[in-house]
Design an enzyme around this catalytic site. Sequence first.
Site, PDB file in Angstrom:
ATOM      1  N   GLY A  20       0.836  -1.107   0.014  1.00  0.00           N
ATOM      2  CA  GLY A  20      -0.164  -0.068  -0.112  1.00  0.00           C
ATOM      3  C   GLY A  20       0.775   1.341   0.119  1.00  0.00           C
ATOM      4  CD  GLN A  21      -0.627   7.249   0.567  1.00  0.00           C
ATOM      5  OE1 GLN A  21      -1.649   6.950   1.419  1.00  0.00           O
ATOM      6  NE2 GLN A  21      -0.359   8.558   0.218  1.00  0.00           N
ATOM      7  CG  ASP A  36      -6.700 -13.343   4.057  1.00  0.00           C
ATOM      8  OD1 ASP A  36      -6.564 -12.179   4.810  1.00  0.00           O
ATOM      9  OD2 ASP A  36      -7.629 -13.825   3.420  1.00  0.00           O
ATOM     10  CB  ILE A  78      -4.054  -9.826   0.197  1.00  0.00           C
ATOM     11  CG1 ILE A  78      -4.978 -11.031   0.406  1.00  0.00           C
ATOM     12  CG2 ILE A  78      -4.335  -8.637  -0.582  1.00  0.00           C
ATOM     13  CD1 ILE A  78      -6.272 -10.616   1.008  1.00  0.00           C
ATOM     14  CE1 TYR A 132      -9.218   3.076   8.144  1.00  0.00           C
ATOM     15  CE2 TYR A 132      -9.438   5.360   8.468  1.00  0.00           C
ATOM     16  CZ  TYR A 132      -8.554   4.333   8.117  1.00  0.00           C
ATOM     17  OH  TYR A 132      -7.288   4.529   8.339  1.00  0.00           O
ATOM     18  CB  ILE A 171      -0.272   9.728   4.185  1.00  0.00           C
ATOM     19  CG1 ILE A 171      -0.544   9.145   5.492  1.00  0.00           C
ATOM     20  CG2 ILE A 171       1.313   9.472   3.939  1.00  0.00           C
ATOM     21  CD1 ILE A 171       0.594   9.703   6.726  1.00  0.00           C
TER      22      ILE A 171
HETATM   23  N1  SER Z   1      -6.411   8.750   4.979  1.00  0.00           N
HETATM   24  C1  SER Z   1      -7.394   7.953   5.611  1.00  0.00           C
HETATM   25  C2  SER Z   1      -8.762   8.049   4.726  1.00  0.00           C
HETATM   26  O1  SER Z   1      -9.011   9.106   4.265  1.00  0.00           O
HETATM   27  C3  SER Z   1      -7.783   8.580   7.016  1.00  0.00           C
HETATM   28  O2  SER Z   1      -6.918   7.742   7.679  1.00  0.00           O
HETATM   29  O3  SER Z   1      -9.436   7.200   4.917  1.00  0.00           O
END
Ligand code: SER
Length: 315
Positions: free
Chosen positions: A12-13, A52, A36, A142, A172
Site C-alpha cells: 500500500g501507500q 491474508d 495479500i 473505518y 498522507i
Molecule cells: N487517509 C485515511 C482516509 O482518508 C484517513 O486515515 O481514509
Amino acid sequence: MEEQIIIIGSNGQIGTELAIALRAKFGQHRVVTSDIREPQMPDTSGPFETIDVLDRKALHVLFTKYRPTQVYLLAAMLSATGEKYPRQAWDLNINGLLNVLDLSLKYGVNKVFWPSSIAVFGPHSPKANTPQYSVMDPNTVYGISKLAGERICEYYHSRYGLDVRSIRYPGIISWKAAPGGGTTDYAVHIFHEALKNNTYTCFLSANTALPMLYMDDAIRGTLALMDAPTDAVNIRSSYNLTGVSFTPAMLANEISKVVPEFTITYVENDPRQAIADTWPNSIDDTEAQQDWGWKPQFDLTSITEDMLTNLKNNR
Ligand code: SER
C-alpha cells in the site's frame, strides 16, 4: 540483538515506503514484506510472502518461519471503501489486528506497530486543534474499527505487556505508491492531474480543511516512535500526529504557483464530503512532541514543490 521485521500489508501507500526505509535501516534481508497480493513492481532486494492477515494458520507459518522481533501491520480497508463494504472493513481491520496481536504475544514479538487515524474522531469532537483526549464518536465503520483497535492495543499492553505503538495518521501525501479508498486521497490525485491535464475535479469542497502529513515526515515519525525508549511511550492507544492543515483551495493555490495554468473545479454531493465533515480540521500533537520529540519538516509549500518535482522526474 539483530532485528527481524515483518510488514503485513506492504504493497500500500505507506507500506511501500516503510519497507524501503526499514530495509535501509536494518538490512534488506532483515525485513520481510507481505501482502495479500504480489506487488506490481516487486522489490527483489528482500523476502516477500503472500499472506491474508485473516488466515490465522498462514500467519502462524509466517511467524514460525521468520520469528519476527518487530511487526508492522498495515493491512486495512480505508474510510471511503469501508462505507461500501462495512462488514468486510470491520472484519479486516479488527480481526486482522487481533490475529497479529495474539501471534505477537505467542511468539514473543518485541514491538508491534499498528496505525490508527484521524477518523477516530467524529461529529462531536472539537474541530480545531483536536486534542489527544476528547469526545470520540466516529460514524464511519473505518473510524469505529480504528477506535476499537486503539482500545484493544492499549488493553494488550496493560494486560499482557505487549509493546504496541501507534500513530493516528492524518491524510498522507506521497508520490511513490497510490493511496486507495480514502477520503484524503484528493490531496494526492490533485498533483497527478495537475501535471497530466492542468486541471482537477475535486470531490471535497473548496473550504474543507483536513490535517495532512508528507510521507517523509510520516516515515520519520513512525521510526522515531518505534525507536523511542519503552518508558517514553506513555500513550498505548495511539498518538495524535500532524504535519500541516489545508483546504483544497489552499492546495490548488499552492500548485498554481508552480503550474500557472492549473485550474480546479468542485463536485457536490460526493459521499466522501460527509466523511470529511466529521473529521478534525487540525490536530494537536503535543503528546508526540513531548514523549518522543515529534516535529514535522514539510509545510504546504515544500510538500507541493517536492511532489511536483518527483512526479515530473518519475513520469
Ligand atoms: N487517509 C485515511 C482516509 O482518508 C484517513 O486515515 O481514509
